[in-house]
Scaffold this motif. Structure first.
Motif, PDB file in Angstrom:
ATOM      1  N   LYS A 118      26.869  14.051  31.768  1.00 59.38           N
ATOM      2  CA  LYS A 118      27.852  14.954  31.151  1.00 59.38           C
ATOM      3  C   LYS A 118      28.232  16.027  32.155  1.00 59.38           C
ATOM      4  N   ASN A 119      29.503  16.127  32.428  1.00 57.88           N
ATOM      5  CA  ASN A 119      30.003  17.109  33.376  1.00 57.88           C
ATOM      6  C   ASN A 119      29.969  18.490  32.713  1.00 57.88           C
ATOM      7  N   ASP A 122      33.319  20.046  31.614  1.00 60.57           N
ATOM      8  CA  ASP A 122      34.103  19.502  30.494  1.00 60.57           C
ATOM      9  C   ASP A 122      33.818  20.249  29.206  1.00 60.57           C
TER      10      ASP A 122
END
Length: 122
Positions: A118-119, A122
């Protein structure tokens, strides 16, 4: 994790499940090995060719179409550890690699899981 001596040079480590440990205890009580846990017919160590034959026969029984060798099993073990998030240093110790460079071949598997990261932006 259990230490064992593979050679006179250093101790190695192996992961051992509780189920496998119980099976090994039953085996040990029945066969009473003297020097090696798994001994050949005359009590000595298994030859490399004998181990290769055992692994290949097991692969045939399991209907695995790929060529399977003890080294392939070792590599698969390390790859699965890495893919499940095990630290490279721990894999290095388990495999008995003297250099982390040798263990770094398992970093290639991390690219397979990049899409799962998961960035934080984002």
């Amino acid at each position: 994790m259990y230490p064992y001596r593979y050679s006179n040079l250093k101790n190695n480590y192996a992961l051992l499940s509780k189920t496998a440990l119980e099976d090994l205890r039953i085996y040990f009580r029945e066969w009473r090995p003297h020097t090696y846990l798994f001994e050949g017919r005359k009590g000595g160590e298994y030859a490399a060719q004998s181990i290769l034959k055992i692994v290949k026969d097991a692969a045939i029984k399991a209907k695995i179409p790929q060529t399977v060798t003890p080294h392939v099993l070792r590599h698969s073990f390390a790859t699965h550890l890495r893919e499940s998030g095990t630290d490279l240093r721990q894999i290095q110790v388990l495999l008995g690699h003297g250099s982390s460079k040798t263990t770094e071949i398992y970093t290639h598997v991390t690219t397979n899981t990049f899409k799962e990261i998961k960035n934080p932006l984002d």
